[in-house]
Design an enzyme around this catalytic site. Structure first.
Site, PDB file in Angstrom:
ATOM      1  N   ASN A  18       2.750  14.859  -7.162  1.00  0.00           N
ATOM      2  CA  ASN A  18       1.259  15.135  -6.864  1.00  0.00           C
ATOM      3  C   ASN A  18       0.539  14.290  -8.021  1.00  0.00           C
ATOM      4  OD1 ASN A  18      -1.222  16.218  -6.856  1.00  0.00           O
ATOM      5  ND2 ASN A  18      -0.873  18.438  -7.672  1.00  0.00           N
ATOM      6  N   TRP A  19      -0.095  13.194  -7.503  1.00  0.00           N
ATOM      7  CA  TRP A  19      -0.791  12.452  -8.343  1.00  0.00           C
ATOM      8  C   TRP A  19      -2.134  13.047  -8.960  1.00  0.00           C
ATOM      9  CZ3 TRP A  19      -0.263   6.828  -5.832  1.00  0.00           C
ATOM     10  CH2 TRP A  19       1.038   6.506  -5.699  1.00  0.00           C
ATOM     11  N   LYS A  20      -2.673  13.767  -8.166  1.00  0.00           N
ATOM     12  CA  LYS A  20      -3.940  14.688  -8.537  1.00  0.00           C
ATOM     13  C   LYS A  20      -5.005  13.304  -8.595  1.00  0.00           C
ATOM     14  CE  LYS A  20      -1.420  18.149 -11.206  1.00  0.00           C
ATOM     15  NZ  LYS A  20      -1.510  19.134 -12.130  1.00  0.00           N
ATOM     16  N   HIS A 108      -3.331  24.433  -3.780  1.00  0.00           N
ATOM     17  CA  HIS A 108      -2.956  24.135  -5.291  1.00  0.00           C
ATOM     18  C   HIS A 108      -3.984  24.715  -6.319  1.00  0.00           C
ATOM     19  CE1 HIS A 108      -2.446  21.941  -9.182  1.00  0.00           C
ATOM     20  NE2 HIS A 108      -1.239  21.487  -8.502  1.00  0.00           N
ATOM     21  N   GLU A 110      -5.394  24.058  -8.859  1.00  0.00           N
ATOM     22  CA  GLU A 110      -6.595  23.634  -9.163  1.00  0.00           C
ATOM     23  C   GLU A 110      -7.746  23.616  -8.302  1.00  0.00           C
ATOM     24  OE1 GLU A 110      -4.794  19.732 -10.488  1.00  0.00           O
ATOM     25  OE2 GLU A 110      -3.852  20.933 -12.145  1.00  0.00           O
ATOM     26  N   GLU A 179       4.241  27.548  -8.767  1.00  0.00           N
ATOM     27  CA  GLU A 179       3.608  26.816  -9.864  1.00  0.00           C
ATOM     28  C   GLU A 179       2.844  27.940 -10.828  1.00  0.00           C
ATOM     29  OE1 GLU A 179       3.424  22.243  -9.063  1.00  0.00           O
ATOM     30  OE2 GLU A 179       1.316  23.478  -8.265  1.00  0.00           O
ATOM     31  N   GLY A 185       0.302  21.233 -16.477  1.00  0.00           N
ATOM     32  CA  GLY A 185      -0.117  20.294 -17.180  1.00  0.00           C
ATOM     33  C   GLY A 185      -0.265  20.628 -18.534  1.00  0.00           C
ATOM     34  N   SER A 223       4.915  21.410 -15.512  1.00  0.00           N
ATOM     35  CA  SER A 223       5.485  20.769 -16.552  1.00  0.00           C
ATOM     36  C   SER A 223       6.998  20.409 -16.329  1.00  0.00           C
ATOM     37  CB  SER A 223       5.212  21.309 -17.868  1.00  0.00           C
ATOM     38  OG  SER A 223       3.755  21.525 -18.024  1.00  0.00           O
ATOM     39  N   GLY A 244       3.605  16.968 -11.328  1.00  0.00           N
ATOM     40  CA  GLY A 244       2.238  16.258 -11.691  1.00  0.00           C
ATOM     41  C   GLY A 244       2.260  15.135 -12.524  1.00  0.00           C
TER      42      GLY A 244
END
Ligand code: PGA
Length: 260
Positions: A18-20, A108, A110, A179, A185, A223, A244
């Site tokens: 997941n490159w975000k 997700h 976020e 998650e 992160g 993580s 991530g």
């Protein structure tokens, strides 16, 4: 691509990057160039795990041209629940499918946190992805406050219950990613035992939603690093990871793929 994904998704180990909101045309090209020779070794058949990368919308065409015929799937990080119309800024599943997108991250944390996505909206987005032949990667997980209040299971159960109709429809053609928000992160990973306990719980909830769903891949995210991937992936109910930060470093991502 998506049909192929659906067929192989019965507890198939997956490692999905997941490159975000990171990257750029040049940076993506170097990252892919650094990873593809290893991912493609032996036509990808020596890899046990399936691999995917989820990029920001503008780079999906780049992923399509770089990854077509490599056996690496590509995906989006969100999708609209609507099919078309006056929804400025949204991107429909049909549009994603035109770019060969096989996976879409849905809900997700976020997006739940910064875009106010509710369990109901997440379920609608998963249904829209599925209807376009895209495998939804439904993300669930509790916050630190919820875990400390002993509400981690009830939070995740409610997130999954909202998706029950789409889970029943999808059977094993869906991927669930656990998650824990407190591990994303932060460098703080759920211990293998904590993660396994929640994954076993998730599998029970999936079985309650639909028998076929109990066979879908359930990934851990939060993580995951080259140093902890092997132990996490060795847990009986963990089928791989959603990665991530470490997916932006070729050597780290490849080491995680090798651990799956
Ligand atoms: P992280 O992110 O690996 O950087 O913790 C995981 C995710 O948000 O999917």
């Amino acid at each position: 691509m998506s049909e192929d994904i659906a067929k192989t998704s019965q507890r198939t180990p997956w490692v999905i990057g997941n490159w975000k909101m990171n990257g750029g045309l040049a940076a993506n090209q170097s990252l892919l160039a650094a990873m593809l020779p290893a991912l493609n070794a032996g036509g990808g058949r020596t890899r046990r795990a399936r691999v995917g990368v989820c990029a920001p919308f503008p780079y999906l065409a780049q992923l399509q041209s770089a990854l077509e015929d490599t056996g690496v799937a590509w995906g989006a990080q969100d999708v609209s629940d609507k099919t078309s119309g006056a929804f400025t800024g949204q991107v429909s599943a049909g549009m994603l499918a035109e770019f060969g997108v096989g996976l879409a991250l849905i809900g997700h944390s976020e997006r739940r946190q910064y875009n106010g996505e509710s369990n109901v909206l997440v379920a609608a987005k998963a249904a829209a992805a599925l209807a376009a032949g895209i495998t939804p990667v439904i993300c669930v997980g509790e916050t630190l406050a919820e875990r400390e209040a002993g509400q981690h299971q009830s939070t995740v159960a409610a997130q999954l219950a909202a998706c029950a109709p789409v889970l029943r429809q999808a059977g094993s053609a869906v991927i669930v990613a656990y998650e824990p928000v407190w591990a994303i992160g932060t460098g703080k990973t759920a211990s293998p035992a904590e993660a396994q306990a929640m994954h076993a719980f998730i599998r029970d909830q999936l079985r309650l939603a639909a028998t076929a769903c109990a066979d879908c891949s359930v990934l851990y995210g939060g993580s995951v690093k080259a140093s902890n991937a092997r132990e996490l992936f060795a847990q009986p109910d963990i089928d791989g990871g959603l990665i991530g930060g470490a997916s932006l470093i070729a050597a780290d991502f490849l080491a995680i793929v090798a651990a799956a």
